[in-house]
Design a protein around this motif. Structure first.
Motif, PDB file in Angstrom:
ATOM      1  N   LEU A 299       0.620  -1.126   0.036  1.00  0.00           N
ATOM      2  CA  LEU A 299      -0.047  -0.186  -0.134  1.00  0.00           C
ATOM      3  C   LEU A 299       0.799   1.384  -0.053  1.00  0.00           C
ATOM      4  CD1 LEU A 299      -2.970  -0.595   2.666  1.00  0.00           C
ATOM      5  CD2 LEU A 299      -3.185   0.370   0.264  1.00  0.00           C
ATOM      6  N   TYR A 300       2.252   1.135   0.152  1.00  0.00           N
ATOM      7  CA  TYR A 300       3.027   2.330   0.238  1.00  0.00           C
ATOM      8  C   TYR A 300       2.964   2.994  -0.883  1.00  0.00           C
ATOM      9  CZ  TYR A 300       7.067   5.363   0.896  1.00  0.00           C
ATOM     10  OH  TYR A 300       8.009   6.163   1.054  1.00  0.00           O
ATOM     11  N   THR A 301       2.727   4.593  -0.719  1.00  0.00           N
ATOM     12  CA  THR A 301       3.140   5.337  -1.747  1.00  0.00           C
ATOM     13  C   THR A 301       3.923   6.445  -1.164  1.00  0.00           C
ATOM     14  OG1 THR A 301       0.850   6.733  -1.673  1.00  0.00           O
ATOM     15  CG2 THR A 301       0.687   4.931  -2.946  1.00  0.00           C
ATOM     16  N   GLU A 302       4.681   7.321  -1.781  1.00  0.00           N
ATOM     17  CA  GLU A 302       5.412   8.496  -1.358  1.00  0.00           C
ATOM     18  C   GLU A 302       4.428   9.595  -0.896  1.00  0.00           C
ATOM     19  OE1 GLU A 302       8.432   9.935  -3.722  1.00  0.00           O
ATOM     20  OE2 GLU A 302       9.022   8.042  -4.349  1.00  0.00           O
TER      21      GLU A 302
ATOM     22  N   ALA B 221     -19.563  -1.169  15.412  1.00  0.00           N
ATOM     23  CA  ALA B 221     -19.226  -2.128  14.308  1.00  0.00           C
ATOM     24  C   ALA B 221     -18.669  -0.837  13.405  1.00  0.00           C
ATOM     25  CB  ALA B 221     -20.048  -2.997  13.863  1.00  0.00           C
ATOM     26  N   VAL B 222     -17.499  -1.317  12.571  1.00  0.00           N
ATOM     27  CA  VAL B 222     -17.130  -0.866  11.043  1.00  0.00           C
ATOM     28  C   VAL B 222     -17.870  -1.336  10.049  1.00  0.00           C
ATOM     29  CG1 VAL B 222     -15.418  -0.698   9.389  1.00  0.00           C
ATOM     30  CG2 VAL B 222     -14.722  -0.795  12.022  1.00  0.00           C
ATOM     31  N   VAL B 223     -19.027  -0.364   9.618  1.00  0.00           N
ATOM     32  CA  VAL B 223     -19.862  -0.458   8.416  1.00  0.00           C
ATOM     33  C   VAL B 223     -19.208  -0.906   7.126  1.00  0.00           C
ATOM     34  CG1 VAL B 223     -21.741   0.221   7.373  1.00  0.00           C
ATOM     35  CG2 VAL B 223     -21.629   0.694   9.789  1.00  0.00           C
ATOM     36  N   SER B 224     -18.302  -0.051   6.975  1.00  0.00           N
ATOM     37  CA  SER B 224     -17.394  -0.264   5.705  1.00  0.00           C
ATOM     38  C   SER B 224     -16.252   0.499   5.751  1.00  0.00           C
ATOM     39  CB  SER B 224     -18.237   0.378   4.354  1.00  0.00           C
ATOM     40  OG  SER B 224     -18.542   1.717   4.526  1.00  0.00           O
ATOM     41  N   TYR B 225     -15.334   0.465   4.827  1.00  0.00           N
ATOM     42  CA  TYR B 225     -13.855   1.131   4.819  1.00  0.00           C
ATOM     43  C   TYR B 225     -13.323   1.062   3.381  1.00  0.00           C
ATOM     44  CZ  TYR B 225     -11.617  -3.364   5.080  1.00  0.00           C
ATOM     45  OH  TYR B 225     -11.373  -4.835   4.460  1.00  0.00           O
ATOM     46  N   HIS B 226     -12.545   1.993   3.124  1.00  0.00           N
ATOM     47  CA  HIS B 226     -11.680   1.982   1.853  1.00  0.00           C
ATOM     48  C   HIS B 226     -10.481   2.815   2.189  1.00  0.00           C
ATOM     49  CE1 HIS B 226     -13.935   5.381   0.740  1.00  0.00           C
ATOM     50  NE2 HIS B 226     -12.926   5.802   0.485  1.00  0.00           N
ATOM     51  N   PHE B 227      -9.382   2.091   1.444  1.00  0.00           N
ATOM     52  CA  PHE B 227      -7.987   2.584   1.533  1.00  0.00           C
ATOM     53  C   PHE B 227      -8.107   3.812   0.504  1.00  0.00           C
ATOM     54  CE2 PHE B 227      -6.711  -0.993   3.592  1.00  0.00           C
ATOM     55  CZ  PHE B 227      -5.876  -0.638   4.452  1.00  0.00           C
ATOM     56  N   PHE B 228      -7.342   4.887   0.673  1.00  0.00           N
ATOM     57  CA  PHE B 228      -7.400   5.964  -0.370  1.00  0.00           C
ATOM     58  C   PHE B 228      -5.601   6.408  -0.482  1.00  0.00           C
ATOM     59  CE2 PHE B 228      -8.578   8.365   3.310  1.00  0.00           C
ATOM     60  CZ  PHE B 228      -7.727   9.332   3.340  1.00  0.00           C
ATOM     61  N   GLU B 229      -5.478   7.168  -1.626  1.00  0.00           N
ATOM     62  CA  GLU B 229      -4.020   7.776  -1.716  1.00  0.00           C
ATOM     63  C   GLU B 229      -4.430   9.294  -1.374  1.00  0.00           C
ATOM     64  OE1 GLU B 229      -1.491   9.089  -5.439  1.00  0.00           O
ATOM     65  OE2 GLU B 229      -1.611   6.833  -4.990  1.00  0.00           O
ATOM     66  N   ARG B 230      -3.633   9.545  -0.236  1.00  0.00           N
ATOM     67  CA  ARG B 230      -3.612  11.002   0.216  1.00  0.00           C
ATOM     68  C   ARG B 230      -3.894  12.084  -0.706  1.00  0.00           C
ATOM     69  NH1 ARG B 230      -1.116  12.347   6.264  1.00  0.00           N
ATOM     70  NH2 ARG B 230      -2.401  14.058   6.125  1.00  0.00           N
ATOM     71  N   SER B 231      -2.822  12.037  -1.572  1.00  0.00           N
ATOM     72  CA  SER B 231      -2.846  13.216  -2.557  1.00  0.00           C
ATOM     73  C   SER B 231      -3.930  13.427  -3.341  1.00  0.00           C
ATOM     74  CB  SER B 231      -1.529  13.174  -3.124  1.00  0.00           C
ATOM     75  OG  SER B 231      -1.503  12.207  -4.129  1.00  0.00           O
ATOM     76  N   THR B 232      -4.454  12.435  -3.862  1.00  0.00           N
ATOM     77  CA  THR B 232      -5.446  12.476  -5.158  1.00  0.00           C
ATOM     78  C   THR B 232      -6.695  12.050  -4.448  1.00  0.00           C
ATOM     79  OG1 THR B 232      -4.913  10.190  -5.688  1.00  0.00           O
ATOM     80  CG2 THR B 232      -3.761  11.936  -6.855  1.00  0.00           C
ATOM     81  N   GLU B 233      -6.933  11.266  -3.399  1.00  0.00           N
ATOM     82  CA  GLU B 233      -8.253  10.817  -2.822  1.00  0.00           C
ATOM     83  C   GLU B 233      -8.521   9.485  -3.761  1.00  0.00           C
ATOM     84  OE1 GLU B 233     -10.281  11.940   0.016  1.00  0.00           O
ATOM     85  OE2 GLU B 233      -8.389  12.861   0.630  1.00  0.00           O
ATOM     86  N   GLU B 234      -7.784   8.863  -4.446  1.00  0.00           N
ATOM     87  CA  GLU B 234      -7.976   7.895  -5.454  1.00  0.00           C
ATOM     88  C   GLU B 234      -8.192   6.472  -4.599  1.00  0.00           C
ATOM     89  OE1 GLU B 234      -5.856   5.015  -8.680  1.00  0.00           O
ATOM     90  OE2 GLU B 234      -5.198   7.028  -8.682  1.00  0.00           O
TER      91      GLU B 234
END
Length: 93
Positions: A37-40, A57-70
């Motif tokens: 998952l590492y990005t600069e 409970a955690v209902v949902s989650y997603h990872f995102f790139e911090r600079s682009t919100e992708e």
């Protein structure tokens, strides 16, 4: 995975259909360079968390790139999900 900072916001259900309270956590992470998952630019985790009486409970989650919100297509391992759930429980304002 280390949580460096976070934001939390209570969500409002305009329909009144959902029971309990919902919160959005935005967790900003530091990852090892060898982590897939590492990005600069850094990564984050958006978590939808609910509290309905004793049901937390955690209902949902997603990872995102911090600079682009992708959105990044990765999943938490079960032990990591438990850690995130505990983090949300203890850091709810």
């Amino acid at each position: 995975m280390q949580i460096d900072e976070y934001l939390v916001e209570k969500l409002v259900d305009p329909t009144g259909i959902l029971t309990g309270d919902r919160y959005e956590f935005r967790l900003y992470l530091t990852l090892d360079e060898d982590d897939e998952l590492y990005t600069e630019e850094g990564a984050g985790l958006r978590v939808l968390y609910k509290e309905d009486g004793d049901d937390k409970a955690v209902v949902s989650y997603h990872f995102f790139e911090r600079s682009t919100e992708e959105v990044l297509d990765f999943e938490l391992e079960e032990e990591e999900l438990e850690l995130i759930l505990e983090f949300c429980k203890t850091h709810l304002e």
